[in-house]
Each structure stands twice: as C-alpha cells, then as structure tokens.
Scaffold this motif. Structure first.
Motif, short mmCIF file in Angstrom:
data_model
loop_
_atom_site.label_atom_id
_atom_site.label_comp_id
_atom_site.label_asym_id
_atom_site.label_seq_id
_atom_site.Cartn_x
_atom_site.Cartn_y
_atom_site.Cartn_z
N ALA A 67 62.71 22.15 63.25
CA ALA A 67 61.37 22.73 63.32
C ALA A 67 60.52 21.99 64.34
N GLU A 68 59.47 22.64 64.76
CA GLU A 68 58.49 22.06 65.67
C GLU A 68 57.11 22.46 65.17
N VAL A 69 56.19 21.55 65.22
CA VAL A 69 54.83 21.86 64.77
C VAL A 69 53.93 21.95 65.98
N THR A 119 56.37 12.80 56.29
CA THR A 119 56.57 14.19 56.67
C THR A 119 58.02 14.56 56.35
N VAL A 120 58.21 15.76 55.90
CA VAL A 120 59.54 16.27 55.56
C VAL A 120 59.79 17.51 56.40
N ARG A 121 60.92 17.55 57.04
CA ARG A 121 61.30 18.71 57.86
C ARG A 121 61.79 19.83 56.95
N PRO A 122 61.37 21.04 57.19
CA PRO A 122 61.91 22.14 56.40
C PRO A 122 63.36 22.42 56.82
N ALA A 123 64.21 22.62 55.84
CA ALA A 123 65.60 22.96 56.12
C ALA A 123 65.68 24.40 56.59
N TYR A 124 66.62 24.69 57.45
CA TYR A 124 66.89 26.07 57.87
C TYR A 124 67.87 26.62 56.85
#
Length: 124
Positions: free
Chosen positions: A121-123, A3-8
C-alpha cells in the motif's frame, strides 16, 4: 507511533480486484484510532483489510514548545492495491507515513515525492 500495512486479501488478488482504497481517519487525543471509515475500495475484502490495519495505528502525543498537547487528529488516507500480471505490487512505506503524520502532512504537496518501498500500500 505504530503503523500497520493493510494486507492484500488473497481472494481479492485471485479475483483480479485492484484499485484505490480511501479511508477517513480520526485519532483520539490518547494516540489511538477513534474512527475509520472506508470511503472507497476495490471490494469489501480490501475495505475490511484497510479498516483493520488503520484501527491498529497509534500516534505519538503531539508537543508544542516542549509541552505535551492532547489533540485529536483527522485526515484522509489512500492506499493503492495493484497487480502486476496477477501478483501484488508493493508501493509505499509505513515509516514515511508516520513521519508525514508527525509533521502534520496528510496530503503531499508533491505526489512525486512519495517514497517507494516494498509494501502492499501507499498513503497519499
């Protein structure tokens, strides 16, 4: 599983853009992402960051009674991009996301049970 976190995006932070990003995902039987549609986002930069991150996700093949099964997955993912006095606030954990995906839980029955960690981020 990957899983890759989206950058802000820095431009979104500078512009004060915050809110929810929702994406629909379809994973192929080989574990790679087949399709990502961003349904909602605070701005186009956040939408692109979410799309780019989700396209890098990889899922472990599912097993049923010890046998590998080639099944597609489909679900909806929600990320929260929030600012606290102009600084991005972290919510969520990609490890928890991966565990929920493996368990077939795309939407928690109890939203309060979502773990809190430091990420942008949070899913749900």
């Amino acid at each position: 599983t990957k899983t890759v976190r989206p950058a802000y995006p820095a431009a979104s932070v500078a512009a004060g853009r915050q809110g929810v990003a929702v994406a629909s995902i379809v994973g192929a039987a080989d574990g790679l992402m087949e399709r990502v549609d961003v349904l909602e986002a605070p701005d186009s930069r956040v939408a692109e960051a979410v799309r780019n991150a989700l396209m890098q996700w990889v899922f472990e093949p599912l097993t049923v009674e010890g046998e590998s099964e080639r099944l597609r997955i489909q679900g909806k993912v929600t990320f929260y991009f929030l600012l606290d006095d102009g600084v991005p606030r972290g919510l969520g954990s990609p490890e928890r996301i991966a565990a929920r995906i493996r368990a077939g839980q795309f939407v928690p029955k109890d939203p309060a049970a979502i773990g809190r960690a430091q990420s942008p981020a949070e899913v749900n």
